[in-house]
Write a protein that holds these residues in place. Structure first.
Motif, PDB file in Angstrom:
ATOM      1  N   PHE A 402     -30.816 -12.467 -26.273  1.00  0.00           N
ATOM      2  CA  PHE A 402     -31.813 -11.935 -25.331  1.00  0.00           C
ATOM      3  C   PHE A 402     -31.285 -11.990 -23.906  1.00  0.00           C
ATOM      4  CE2 PHE A 402     -35.364 -12.380 -22.429  1.00  0.00           C
ATOM      5  CZ  PHE A 402     -36.297 -11.453 -22.880  1.00  0.00           C
ATOM      6  N   ALA A 403     -30.583 -13.085 -23.571  1.00  0.00           N
ATOM      7  CA  ALA A 403     -30.073 -13.249 -22.205  1.00  0.00           C
ATOM      8  C   ALA A 403     -29.134 -12.128 -21.812  1.00  0.00           C
ATOM      9  CB  ALA A 403     -29.364 -14.603 -22.074  1.00  0.00           C
ATOM     10  N   GLY A 404     -28.376 -11.622 -22.772  1.00  0.00           N
ATOM     11  CA  GLY A 404     -27.407 -10.586 -22.440  1.00  0.00           C
ATOM     12  C   GLY A 404     -27.874  -9.175 -22.680  1.00  0.00           C
ATOM     13  N   THR A 405     -28.982  -9.006 -23.412  1.00  0.00           N
ATOM     14  CA  THR A 405     -29.411  -7.667 -23.792  1.00  0.00           C
ATOM     15  C   THR A 405     -30.727  -7.250 -23.143  1.00  0.00           C
ATOM     16  OG1 THR A 405     -28.363  -8.032 -25.941  1.00  0.00           O
ATOM     17  CG2 THR A 405     -29.856  -6.166 -25.780  1.00  0.00           C
ATOM     18  N   CYS A 406     -31.653  -8.201 -22.985  1.00  0.00           N
ATOM     19  CA  CYS A 406     -33.034  -7.849 -22.641  1.00  0.00           C
ATOM     20  C   CYS A 406     -33.523  -8.414 -21.315  1.00  0.00           C
ATOM     21  CB  CYS A 406     -33.984  -8.337 -23.737  1.00  0.00           C
ATOM     22  SG  CYS A 406     -33.444  -7.996 -25.421  1.00  0.00           S
ATOM     23  N   SER A 407     -32.922  -9.521 -20.856  1.00  0.00           N
ATOM     24  CA  SER A 407     -33.552 -10.269 -19.759  1.00  0.00           C
ATOM     25  C   SER A 407     -33.411  -9.596 -18.401  1.00  0.00           C
ATOM     26  CB  SER A 407     -32.970 -11.686 -19.694  1.00  0.00           C
ATOM     27  OG  SER A 407     -31.585 -11.650 -19.451  1.00  0.00           O
ATOM     28  N   THR A 408     -32.518  -8.636 -18.251  1.00  0.00           N
ATOM     29  CA  THR A 408     -32.413  -7.952 -16.966  1.00  0.00           C
ATOM     30  C   THR A 408     -33.718  -7.232 -16.633  1.00  0.00           C
ATOM     31  OG1 THR A 408     -30.047  -7.635 -17.278  1.00  0.00           O
ATOM     32  CG2 THR A 408     -31.117  -6.242 -15.644  1.00  0.00           C
ATOM     33  N   CYS A 409     -34.301  -6.560 -17.614  1.00  0.00           N
ATOM     34  CA  CYS A 409     -35.564  -5.840 -17.391  1.00  0.00           C
ATOM     35  C   CYS A 409     -36.775  -6.733 -17.623  1.00  0.00           C
ATOM     36  CB  CYS A 409     -35.650  -4.622 -18.311  1.00  0.00           C
ATOM     37  SG  CYS A 409     -34.389  -3.365 -17.991  1.00  0.00           S
ATOM     38  N   HIS A 410     -36.751  -7.493 -18.720  1.00  0.00           N
ATOM     39  CA  HIS A 410     -37.941  -8.264 -19.096  1.00  0.00           C
ATOM     40  C   HIS A 410     -37.967  -9.666 -18.494  1.00  0.00           C
ATOM     41  CE1 HIS A 410     -39.497  -5.208 -21.786  1.00  0.00           C
ATOM     42  NE2 HIS A 410     -38.292  -5.068 -22.309  1.00  0.00           N
ATOM     43  N   GLN A 411     -36.868 -10.055 -17.800  1.00  0.00           N
ATOM     44  CA  GLN A 411     -36.748 -11.333 -17.108  1.00  0.00           C
ATOM     45  C   GLN A 411     -36.553 -12.483 -18.101  1.00  0.00           C
ATOM     46  OE1 GLN A 411     -36.683 -11.240 -13.468  1.00  0.00           O
ATOM     47  NE2 GLN A 411     -36.387  -9.181 -14.301  1.00  0.00           N
ATOM     48  N   PRO A 412     -35.830 -13.516 -17.709  1.00  0.00           N
ATOM     49  CA  PRO A 412     -35.544 -14.626 -18.628  1.00  0.00           C
ATOM     50  C   PRO A 412     -36.797 -15.319 -19.157  1.00  0.00           C
ATOM     51  CG  PRO A 412     -34.062 -14.694 -16.751  1.00  0.00           C
ATOM     52  CD  PRO A 412     -35.078 -13.641 -16.440  1.00  0.00           C
ATOM     53  N   ASN A 413     -37.886 -15.290 -18.367  1.00  0.00           N
ATOM     54  CA  ASN A 413     -39.125 -15.932 -18.821  1.00  0.00           C
ATOM     55  C   ASN A 413     -40.101 -14.949 -19.461  1.00  0.00           C
ATOM     56  OD1 ASN A 413     -39.925 -14.493 -16.606  1.00  0.00           O
ATOM     57  ND2 ASN A 413     -40.644 -16.254 -15.411  1.00  0.00           N
ATOM     58  N   GLY A 414     -39.675 -13.710 -19.697  1.00  0.00           N
ATOM     59  CA  GLY A 414     -40.499 -12.732 -20.376  1.00  0.00           C
ATOM     60  C   GLY A 414     -41.619 -12.136 -19.557  1.00  0.00           C
ATOM     61  N   GLU A 415     -41.611 -12.352 -18.248  1.00  0.00           N
ATOM     62  CA  GLU A 415     -42.741 -11.888 -17.433  1.00  0.00           C
ATOM     63  C   GLU A 415     -42.642 -10.409 -17.065  1.00  0.00           C
ATOM     64  OE1 GLU A 415     -40.941 -13.253 -13.076  1.00  0.00           O
ATOM     65  OE2 GLU A 415     -42.644 -14.314 -13.946  1.00  0.00           O
ATOM     66  N   GLY A 416     -41.492  -9.755 -17.299  1.00  0.00           N
ATOM     67  CA  GLY A 416     -41.331  -8.345 -16.978  1.00  0.00           C
ATOM     68  C   GLY A 416     -41.293  -8.104 -15.487  1.00  0.00           C
ATOM     69  N   LEU A 417     -41.408  -6.827 -15.102  1.00  0.00           N
ATOM     70  CA  LEU A 417     -41.460  -6.455 -13.692  1.00  0.00           C
ATOM     71  C   LEU A 417     -42.764  -5.723 -13.435  1.00  0.00           C
ATOM     72  CD1 LEU A 417     -37.812  -5.155 -13.054  1.00  0.00           C
ATOM     73  CD2 LEU A 417     -38.801  -7.327 -12.305  1.00  0.00           C
ATOM     74  N   GLU A 418     -43.529  -6.224 -12.495  1.00  0.00           N
ATOM     75  CA  GLU A 418     -44.859  -5.706 -12.201  1.00  0.00           C
ATOM     76  C   GLU A 418     -44.840  -4.192 -12.007  1.00  0.00           C
ATOM     77  OE1 GLU A 418     -48.942  -5.950 -11.641  1.00  0.00           O
ATOM     78  OE2 GLU A 418     -47.594  -7.588 -12.173  1.00  0.00           O
ATOM     79  N   GLY A 419     -45.666  -3.501 -12.809  1.00  0.00           N
ATOM     80  CA  GLY A 419     -45.807  -2.064 -12.684  1.00  0.00           C
ATOM     81  C   GLY A 419     -44.673  -1.243 -13.261  1.00  0.00           C
ATOM     82  N   VAL A 420     -43.629  -1.909 -13.736  1.00  0.00           N
ATOM     83  CA  VAL A 420     -42.468  -1.186 -14.258  1.00  0.00           C
ATOM     84  C   VAL A 420     -42.218  -1.532 -15.721  1.00  0.00           C
ATOM     85  CG1 VAL A 420     -40.016  -0.677 -13.946  1.00  0.00           C
ATOM     86  CG2 VAL A 420     -41.455  -1.159 -11.950  1.00  0.00           C
ATOM     87  N   PHE A 421     -41.883  -2.786 -15.989  1.00  0.00           N
ATOM     88  CA  PHE A 421     -41.614  -3.221 -17.351  1.00  0.00           C
ATOM     89  C   PHE A 421     -42.696  -4.198 -17.789  1.00  0.00           C
ATOM     90  CE2 PHE A 421     -37.292  -2.402 -15.607  1.00  0.00           C
ATOM     91  CZ  PHE A 421     -37.043  -1.263 -16.344  1.00  0.00           C
ATOM     92  N   PRO A 422     -43.406  -3.908 -18.879  1.00  0.00           N
ATOM     93  CA  PRO A 422     -44.510  -4.784 -19.307  1.00  0.00           C
ATOM     94  C   PRO A 422     -44.006  -6.153 -19.728  1.00  0.00           C
ATOM     95  CG  PRO A 422     -44.036  -3.129 -20.979  1.00  0.00           C
ATOM     96  CD  PRO A 422     -43.228  -2.756 -19.775  1.00  0.00           C
ATOM     97  N   PRO A 423     -44.841  -7.177 -19.571  1.00  0.00           N
ATOM     98  CA  PRO A 423     -44.422  -8.530 -19.946  1.00  0.00           C
ATOM     99  C   PRO A 423     -44.321  -8.683 -21.466  1.00  0.00           C
ATOM    100  CG  PRO A 423     -46.732  -8.519 -19.351  1.00  0.00           C
ATOM    101  CD  PRO A 423     -46.212  -7.148 -19.047  1.00  0.00           C
TER     102      PRO A 423
END
Length: 509
Positions: A402-423
Motif C-alpha cells: 500500500f505504501a508504494g502503490t496507494c498512499s500517494t493519493c489515499h494517504q498513509p493513514n487512509g484519510e484521502g484528499l479532501e474533495g479529490v480522493f475519498p477516504p
C-alpha cells in the motif's frame, strides 16, 4: 561604346579571377589552422598511446562485483594483466518472491567490473562451470579483433578458453556473451563493463559506483511469484516484463542503496546491457557536472538526462551538496515505477538551506522500493506457496505494498484528499460492499460516488499491474485498517474479480 563596355566586363572578370586565388589561400589557411587546433585536441584513438611492451611482472586484475568498482590502476606504464572470469548459470531473485535462472559472468548481473590501462596487454581466461547447461563466450567492446574476442572464447561447460589482446582505446566498454542466440544470452544477464583508463588516469573523485541497466523477459507478469522462465516472443517483440538496474528489483534500494556524504564527488560508471532498450538515465535531484557520453574521452557538462544505447555506456560525475535520497531512474518513467528501473543514492550530511530548503524526498514518492526491505511481501508469498497464508501475514504484506502503490493519493493513514480522493478510513463505501476494494483496484472507478456523506467525482485508474496476490494483500490490509469492517480477500477472489469488468470501470484517465 559597346567595345568599351565589353573591355570593362573583361577587365572586371580578370580582376575577380586574380582575386580568387588570394581568397582560396586565406580559406585554406583558416582551414589548416582549424585542423591543427582540432588535431591538438585529439587523443589519437588506437593510433596513438603508450603501446610499448609490458613492463614489470604480470598483474592479476582486481575484479569487483556490482556496485563496487576496482581501484585505479595507478600505473605509469603498460603491463601484462591477467583477467580470470567464470561463467556461472544460477537461479537468483529478480523481484520479491520471484526467481529467474540467470546466466552470469562471475556470478552476478551485471558481471564483474574489469579495470585496465590503455596499452596493457590483457591475457583473458574464460572458464565455463561444469554445472552449466550451455556453451558461452565473451565479446568485449574494448577489444580490437574478430568478434571482440568471441571467436576465440567459445567455451563448452567444464572447459576454459584463453586469448590475449592489446587495450588500444581508452574508454568505458560493454562486454557480453555472443553465443547464438545472442539476444537470449544477453537477456539472461550476460553483460558487464570493462574500463580502459587513459594513460594519465581519470580525474580523482571520492566514490565510484557500477550500475548497469538491462531488460528482462519472463513468461509471467511483472512480480508474478515463483520461478519465471525466459519468454523469447516477448524478447523479440521488445516487450520486457522488467527493466532493472543490477539484475534485480531493489538491487540498489533500502539497505543496499548506494551511499555518499555531502561535499563528496561521485562517479557513476553506467552501462546498458539491453538487449533491446535505450536508457534515458537520470538522477532525480542532481545535475551531472560532467558526462563522458557514449563511454568515450569527451565530456559534456551540466547534463540532466543522458542517453545510453543498448550495448553502450557513459561515465558521469556530480557533487553532492545537500543530504537526501537521490533516485536513479530510466526516465522512460513507467520503466522506473512499473518495471523496476529504480535505485537510491543516500547522501548523509548537514543541511544546506542556501541551496535547498525543503525536506528529504518523501518515501511515498519513491514507492515500495524506498522501504528498507520487502520481507513481509516475501514471507506472505512463501506462505501462500505452501497454503499456509494467514490474515496477519496478508495485512503486513498489504501494508508494505500500500505504501508504494496507494498512499500517494489515499494517504498513509487512509484519510484521502479532501474533495479529490475519498477516504478509505472508516469508509461507508467499503462498509456497504467490502469486495469493492479489490474491484476498484483492478478496474478503477469513474463517476460520482458518496463516501461518508460527501460527494466525489474523480477518476481512480485501474491498477492492473498488480498481481492477484498483491491485490488480495492490499485489499485485506485496507479492510482491516482504520475502522473498516475486517475480513480478507484471497488471490482466487482477486483473479475472479479481474475477469468481471463492471459498468463504471475507469479507462485510467
Amino acid at each position: 561604346m559597346r567595345r568599351a563596355s565589353r573591355n570593362l566586363v573583361i577587365a572586371t572578370a580578370v580582376a575577380i579571377a586574380l582575386a580568387l586565388p588570394g581568397c582560396r589561400d586565406a580559406g585554406d589557411a583558416e582551414t589548416s589552422t582549424d585542423k591543427a587546433a582540432a588535431a591538438s585536441d585529439e587523443t589519437g584513438g588506437s593510433a596513438k598511446g603508450d603501446f610499448g611492451p609490458p613492463q614489470g611482472q604480470p598483474v592479476d586484475a582486481v575484479l569487483t562485483q556490482p556496485p563496487q568498482v576496482p581501484p585505479a590502476t595507478g600505473r605509469k606504464a603498460p603491463a601484462k594483466v591477467i583477467v580470470k572470469l567464470d561463467v556461472i548459470e544460477k537461479e537468483m531473485p529478480i523481484s520479491e518472491g520471484v526467481t529467474y535462472t540467470f546466466w552470469t559472468f562471475g556470478g552476478t548481473v551485471p558481471g564483474s567490473f574489469i579495470r585496465v590501462r590503455q596499452g596493457d596487454t590483457v591475457e583473458f581466461h574464460l572458464r565455463n562451470m561444469p554445472e552449466s547447461k550451455m556453451p558461452h563466450n565473451i565479446d568485449l567492446h574494448g577489444v580490437t579483433g574478430p568478434g571482440g574476442g568471441a571467436a576465440s572464447s567459445f567455451t563448452a561447460p567444464g572447459h576454459s578458453s584463453r586469448f590475449t589482446f592489446k587495450a588500444l582505446n581508452a574508454g568505458l566498454y560493454v562486454y557480453h556473451c555472443a553465443t547464438a542466440p545472442v539476444g537470449m544470452h544477453v537477456a539472461n544477464g550476460m553483460y558487464g563493463l570493462i574500463l580502459v583508463e587513459p594513460p594519465e588516469g581519470l580525474p580523482p573523485v571520492d566514490r565510484e559506483y557500477y550500475v548497469m541497466q538491462g531488460d528482462f523477459y519472463t513468461t509471467g507478469k511483472y512480480r508474478e511469484k515463483g520461478l519465471q522462465p525466459f519468454d523469447m516472443e516477448k524478447a523479440i517483440e521488445e516487450h520486457p516484463t522488467y527493466v532493472l538496474f543490477n539484475g534485480s528489483e531493489g538491487a540498489l534500494t533500502g539497505d543496499k542503496a548506494l551511499t555518499a556524504k555531502t561535499g563528496e564527488t561521485v562517479r557513476l560508471f553506467v552501462g546498458n546491457g539491453g538487449p533491446n532498450l535505450v536508457s534515458s538515465f537520470h538522477v532525480i535531484g542532481e545535475i551531472f557536472d560532467k558526462v563522458w557520453f557514449e563511454g568515450g574521452t569527451r565530456f559534456q557538462e551540466n547534463v540532466q538526462t543522458t542517453l545510453i544505447p543498448s550495448g553502450g555506456a557513459a561515465m558521469m560525475d556530480f557533487r553532492l551538496e545537500v543530504p537526501g535520497s537521490y533516485v536513479l531512474v530510466d526516465h522512460s518513467i513507467f520503466r522506473a515505477f512499473n518495471k523496476g528501473a529504480l535505485a537510491i543514492l543516500k547522501a548523509d550530511g548537514a543541511d544546506n538551506k542556501a541551496i535547498y530548503s525543503g525536506k528529504e524526498v518523501d518515501y511515498v514518492y519513491l514507492g515500495d522500493r524506498a522501504q528498507p526491505n520487502m520481507k513481509a511481501v516475501a514471507t506472505a508469498a512463501a506462505s501462500a506457496k505452501v497454503g499456509e497464508l494467514t490474515v496477519e501475514e496478508q495485512i503486513k504484506a498489504g501494508q508494505a505494498l500500500f505504501a508504494g502503490t496507494c498512499s500517494t493519493c489515499h494517504q498513509p493513514n487512509g484519510e484521502g484528499l479532501e474533495g479529490v480522493f475519498p477516504p478509505l478510513a472508516g469508509s461507508s463505501y467499503i462498509k456497504a460492499d467490502p469486495k469493492a476494494v479489490p474491484r476498484v483496484m483492478l478496474h478503477g472507478l469513474q463517476g460520482p460516488v458518496n463516501v461518508n456523506g460527501k460527494d466525489y467525482n474523480s477518476v481512480m485508474p485501474p491498477m492492473t499491474q498488480l498481481t492477484d496476490d498483491e491485490v488480495a494483500n492490499i485489499a485485506t490490509y485496507v479492510l482491516n485498517s482504520w475502522g473498516n469492517p475486517g475480513g480478507k480477500v484471497t488471490n482466487a477472489e482477486a483473479a475472479q474479480i479481474r475477469q468481471a469488468k463492471p459498468a463504471n470501470a475507469s479507462e485510467g484517465h
